[in-house]
Motif scaffolding. Structure first.
Motif, PDB file in Angstrom:
ATOM      1  N   PHE A   1       1.036   3.881   1.927  1.00 53.90           N
ATOM      2  CA  PHE A   1       1.665   4.328   3.175  1.00 53.90           C
ATOM      3  C   PHE A   1       2.776   3.365   3.604  1.00 53.90           C
ATOM      4  N   CYS A   2       2.692   2.092   3.237  1.00 52.67           N
ATOM      5  CA  CYS A   2       3.824   1.174   3.459  1.00 52.67           C
ATOM      6  C   CYS A   2       5.023   1.649   2.631  1.00 52.67           C
TER       7      CYS A   2
ATOM      8  N   CYS B   1       0.839  -1.211   0.000  1.00 47.14           N
ATOM      9  CA  CYS B   1       0.000   0.000   0.000  1.00 47.14           C
ATOM     10  C   CYS B   1       0.874   1.262   0.000  1.00 47.14           C
TER      11      CYS B   1
ATOM     12  N   HIS C   1       2.065  -2.552   8.528  1.00 49.59           N
ATOM     13  CA  HIS C   1       0.759  -2.403   7.885  1.00 49.59           C
ATOM     14  C   HIS C   1      -0.364  -2.894   8.798  1.00 49.59           C
TER      15      HIS C   1
ATOM     16  N   HIS D   1      -4.498   1.924   5.299  1.00 54.61           N
ATOM     17  CA  HIS D   1      -3.363   1.735   6.227  1.00 54.61           C
ATOM     18  C   HIS D   1      -3.646   2.726   7.355  1.00 54.61           C
TER      19      HIS D   1
HETATM   20 ZN    ZN Z   1       0.339  -0.336   4.341  1.00 59.18          ZN
END
Ligand code: ZN
Ligand code: 5GP
Length: 118
Positions: free
Chosen positions: A4-5, A2, A44, A93
């Motif tokens: 934000f990861c 994702c 996550h 996330h």
């Molecule tokens: Zn994430």
């Protein structure tokens, strides 16, 4: 992985405010207040509904530290997490929006009469 990861791993750049081994705070790309920070765990976790009490217990002082660093502990702030579809969560996330830098409004959040939705 994702978005934000990818930000947590540094694969997508962000304007960082504070970071430790487990958490990251960075400026929202599309701010809705003079100060608009996003605070995420690097691990996550989909949203608030699925966060463990252990992780949340560590995240709380990190959020407080971000607020203090920006002097928002003096002036006040709003802390929001959007959870799932009706909460308006767009990035899956866990993240907290830390908003401040002005006196924030508190208005009707739905398009309908909230009393009719009960
Ligand atoms: Zn994430
Ligand atoms: P949500 O609607 O999921 O609660 O909030 C997602 C937030 O992430 C939005 O405020 C949006 O502006 C922000 N955002 C989305 N993509 C990026 C990005 O690539 N970088 C940064 N800094 N913020 C982002």
């Amino acid at each position: 992985m994702c978005i934000f990861c990818q930000i947590a791993k540094g694969e997508i750049p962000s304007n960082k405010v504070l970071e430790d081994e487990e958490f990251l705070a960075f400026h929202d790309i599309n701010p809705i207040a003079p100060i608009h920070i996003l605070i995420i765990p690097k691990e996550h976790v989909e949203n608030f509904q699925s966060v463990s009490p252990e992780l949340m217990a560590k995240m709380t002082p990190f959020i407080q530290k971000v607020a203090s660093q920006l002097c928002l502990d003096q002036t006040g702030y709003r802390l929001i997490t959007n959870n799932g579809r009706d909460g308006g969560q767009e990035v899956p996330h866990l993240h907290f929006h830390l908003l401040g830098g002005a006196k924030l409004k508190w208005t009707n959040l739905t398009h309908n009469d909230p009393h009719k939705n009960l």
